[in-house]
Design a protein around this motif. Structure first.
Motif, PDB file in Angstrom:
ATOM      1  N   LYS A   1     -28.254  39.175  32.882  1.00 48.40           N
ATOM      2  CA  LYS A   1     -27.528  39.111  32.709  1.00 48.40           C
ATOM      3  C   LYS A   1     -27.407  37.842  31.164  1.00 48.40           C
ATOM      4  O   LYS A   1     -28.017  37.005  32.183  1.00 48.40           O
ATOM      5  N   ASN A   2     -27.975  38.060  30.220  1.00 50.70           N
ATOM      6  CA  ASN A   2     -27.716  36.019  29.237  1.00 50.70           C
ATOM      7  C   ASN A   2     -27.112  36.365  28.877  1.00 50.70           C
ATOM      8  O   ASN A   2     -26.507  36.197  28.017  1.00 50.70           O
ATOM      9  N   TYR A   3     -25.561  34.945  30.015  1.00 50.10           N
ATOM     10  CA  TYR A   3     -24.295  34.878  28.959  1.00 50.10           C
ATOM     11  C   TYR A   3     -24.463  33.593  27.668  1.00 50.10           C
ATOM     12  O   TYR A   3     -25.464  32.970  28.008  1.00 50.10           O
ATOM     13  N   ARG A   4     -23.733  33.942  26.964  1.00 48.47           N
ATOM     14  CA  ARG A   4     -24.650  32.650  26.400  1.00 48.47           C
ATOM     15  C   ARG A   4     -23.509  31.756  26.201  1.00 48.47           C
ATOM     16  O   ARG A   4     -23.062  30.498  26.355  1.00 48.47           O
ATOM     17  N   THR A   5     -21.929  32.236  26.381  1.00 49.05           N
ATOM     18  CA  THR A   5     -21.099  31.063  26.756  1.00 49.05           C
ATOM     19  C   THR A   5     -20.520  31.431  27.919  1.00 49.05           C
ATOM     20  O   THR A   5     -20.490  32.115  29.173  1.00 49.05           O
ATOM     21  N   ILE A   6     -19.612  30.208  28.867  1.00 45.82           N
ATOM     22  CA  ILE A   6     -19.298  30.552  29.883  1.00 45.82           C
ATOM     23  C   ILE A   6     -17.636  31.375  29.483  1.00 45.82           C
ATOM     24  O   ILE A   6     -17.580  32.772  30.835  1.00 45.82           O
ATOM     25  N   GLU A   7     -17.598  31.486  28.669  1.00 52.28           N
ATOM     26  CA  GLU A   7     -15.845  32.787  28.146  1.00 52.28           C
ATOM     27  C   GLU A   7     -16.445  33.817  28.316  1.00 52.28           C
ATOM     28  O   GLU A   7     -16.394  34.741  29.400  1.00 52.28           O
ATOM     29  N   GLU A   8     -17.692  34.114  27.955  1.00 55.79           N
ATOM     30  CA  GLU A   8     -18.639  35.455  28.164  1.00 55.79           C
ATOM     31  C   GLU A   8     -19.049  36.017  29.915  1.00 55.79           C
ATOM     32  O   GLU A   8     -18.459  37.402  30.893  1.00 55.79           O
TER      33      GLU A   8
ATOM     34  N   ILE B   1     -17.794  39.409  34.251  1.00 53.33           N
ATOM     35  CA  ILE B   1     -17.375  38.995  35.818  1.00 53.33           C
ATOM     36  C   ILE B   1     -16.253  38.908  36.359  1.00 53.33           C
ATOM     37  O   ILE B   1     -16.185  40.210  38.020  1.00 53.33           O
ATOM     38  N   PHE B   2     -14.784  39.399  35.873  1.00 54.73           N
ATOM     39  CA  PHE B   2     -14.075  39.785  35.898  1.00 54.73           C
ATOM     40  C   PHE B   2     -13.931  40.834  35.834  1.00 54.73           C
ATOM     41  O   PHE B   2     -13.709  42.123  36.331  1.00 54.73           O
ATOM     42  N   ALA B   3     -15.100  41.528  35.035  1.00 54.51           N
ATOM     43  CA  ALA B   3     -15.192  42.733  34.960  1.00 54.51           C
ATOM     44  C   ALA B   3     -15.094  43.617  35.811  1.00 54.51           C
ATOM     45  O   ALA B   3     -15.569  45.192  35.991  1.00 54.51           O
ATOM     46  N   TYR B   4     -16.280  43.121  36.397  1.00 54.98           N
ATOM     47  CA  TYR B   4     -17.351  43.511  37.249  1.00 54.98           C
ATOM     48  C   TYR B   4     -16.782  43.480  38.292  1.00 54.98           C
ATOM     49  O   TYR B   4     -17.027  44.901  39.405  1.00 54.98           O
ATOM     50  N   ILE B   5     -15.643  42.475  39.147  1.00 57.60           N
ATOM     51  CA  ILE B   5     -14.659  42.575  40.307  1.00 57.60           C
ATOM     52  C   ILE B   5     -14.141  43.822  40.604  1.00 57.60           C
ATOM     53  O   ILE B   5     -14.007  44.203  40.842  1.00 57.60           O
ATOM     54  N   GLU B   6     -13.176  43.893  39.222  1.00 57.53           N
ATOM     55  CA  GLU B   6     -11.947  44.517  38.994  1.00 57.53           C
ATOM     56  C   GLU B   6     -12.064  45.733  38.540  1.00 57.53           C
ATOM     57  O   GLU B   6     -11.538  46.653  38.989  1.00 57.53           O
ATOM     58  N   ILE B   7     -12.862  46.176  37.684  1.00 58.95           N
ATOM     59  CA  ILE B   7     -13.366  47.484  37.244  1.00 58.95           C
ATOM     60  C   ILE B   7     -14.176  48.007  37.948  1.00 58.95           C
ATOM     61  O   ILE B   7     -14.087  49.316  38.556  1.00 58.95           O
ATOM     62  N   PHE B   8     -15.266  47.797  38.130  1.00 56.54           N
ATOM     63  CA  PHE B   8     -16.396  48.594  39.762  1.00 56.54           C
ATOM     64  C   PHE B   8     -16.164  47.537  40.662  1.00 56.54           C
ATOM     65  O   PHE B   8     -16.606  48.640  41.263  1.00 56.54           O
ATOM     66  N   TYR B   9     -16.340  46.879  40.829  1.00 58.79           N
ATOM     67  CA  TYR B   9     -16.591  46.577  42.666  1.00 58.79           C
ATOM     68  C   TYR B   9     -15.212  46.877  43.262  1.00 58.79           C
ATOM     69  O   TYR B   9     -15.699  47.449  43.940  1.00 58.79           O
ATOM     70  N   ASN B  10     -14.063  46.356  42.804  1.00 56.22           N
ATOM     71  CA  ASN B  10     -13.339  46.682  43.760  1.00 56.22           C
ATOM     72  C   ASN B  10     -12.792  48.493  43.297  1.00 56.22           C
ATOM     73  O   ASN B  10     -11.828  49.158  44.433  1.00 56.22           O
ATOM     74  N   ARG B  11     -13.299  49.513  42.583  1.00 53.67           N
ATOM     75  CA  ARG B  11     -12.666  50.648  42.296  1.00 53.67           C
ATOM     76  C   ARG B  11     -13.706  51.590  42.461  1.00 53.67           C
ATOM     77  O   ARG B  11     -13.565  52.554  42.509  1.00 53.67           O
ATOM     78  N   LYS B  12     -14.277  51.311  41.622  1.00 57.58           N
ATOM     79  CA  LYS B  12     -15.251  52.252  41.633  1.00 57.58           C
ATOM     80  C   LYS B  12     -17.043  52.150  42.372  1.00 57.58           C
ATOM     81  O   LYS B  12     -18.074  53.427  42.968  1.00 57.58           O
ATOM     82  N   ARG B  13     -17.316  50.366  43.204  1.00 56.90           N
ATOM     83  CA  ARG B  13     -18.139  50.769  44.334  1.00 56.90           C
ATOM     84  C   ARG B  13     -18.471  51.152  45.368  1.00 56.90           C
ATOM     85  O   ARG B  13     -17.265  51.599  45.797  1.00 56.90           O
ATOM     86  N   ARG B  14     -19.412  52.474  45.801  1.00 54.94           N
ATOM     87  CA  ARG B  14     -19.800  53.128  47.159  1.00 54.94           C
ATOM     88  C   ARG B  14     -19.756  52.191  48.063  1.00 54.94           C
ATOM     89  O   ARG B  14     -20.709  51.040  47.559  1.00 54.94           O
TER      90      ARG B  14
ATOM     91  N   ARG C   1     -17.295  34.573  32.466  1.00 60.18           N
ATOM     92  CA  ARG C   1     -16.466  34.745  33.367  1.00 60.18           C
ATOM     93  C   ARG C   1     -15.654  36.440  32.658  1.00 60.18           C
ATOM     94  O   ARG C   1     -14.996  37.494  33.494  1.00 60.18           O
ATOM     95  N   SER C   2     -15.629  36.592  31.684  1.00 62.09           N
ATOM     96  CA  SER C   2     -15.028  38.187  30.923  1.00 62.09           C
ATOM     97  C   SER C   2     -15.977  38.877  32.296  1.00 62.09           C
ATOM     98  O   SER C   2     -15.339  40.056  32.304  1.00 62.09           O
TER      99      SER C   2
END
Length: 61
Positions: free
Chosen positions: A16-23, A28-41, A25-26
């Motif tokens: 990814k190429n993030y343009r802002t710190i907020e992008e 990384i949050f989605a990766y951890i909470e949605i993908f890594y903790n719930r879907k990743r085998r 953060r958002s």
């Protein structure tokens, strides 16, 4: 922790190429909470995602 941060960098940060710190953060949050903790085998869970593994463990108890 080293393994987690390695996966985070390879699967999210480098592609990814993030343009802002907020992008960042958002994303990384989605990766951890949605993908890594719930879907990743996980090999420690016999190749199951965490949600399925917990459901199976609850049914066995």
């Amino acid at each position: 922790m080293e393994s987690f941060f390695s996966r985070l960098k390879v699967e999210l940060i480098y592609p990814k190429n993030y343009r802002t710190i907020e992008e960042a953060r958002s994303g990384i949050f989605a990766y951890i909470e949605i993908f890594y903790n719930r879907k990743r085998r996980d090999s420690a869970n016999d190749g199951m995602n965490p949600v399925a593994f917990e459901e199976q463990a609850a049914m066995a108890a």
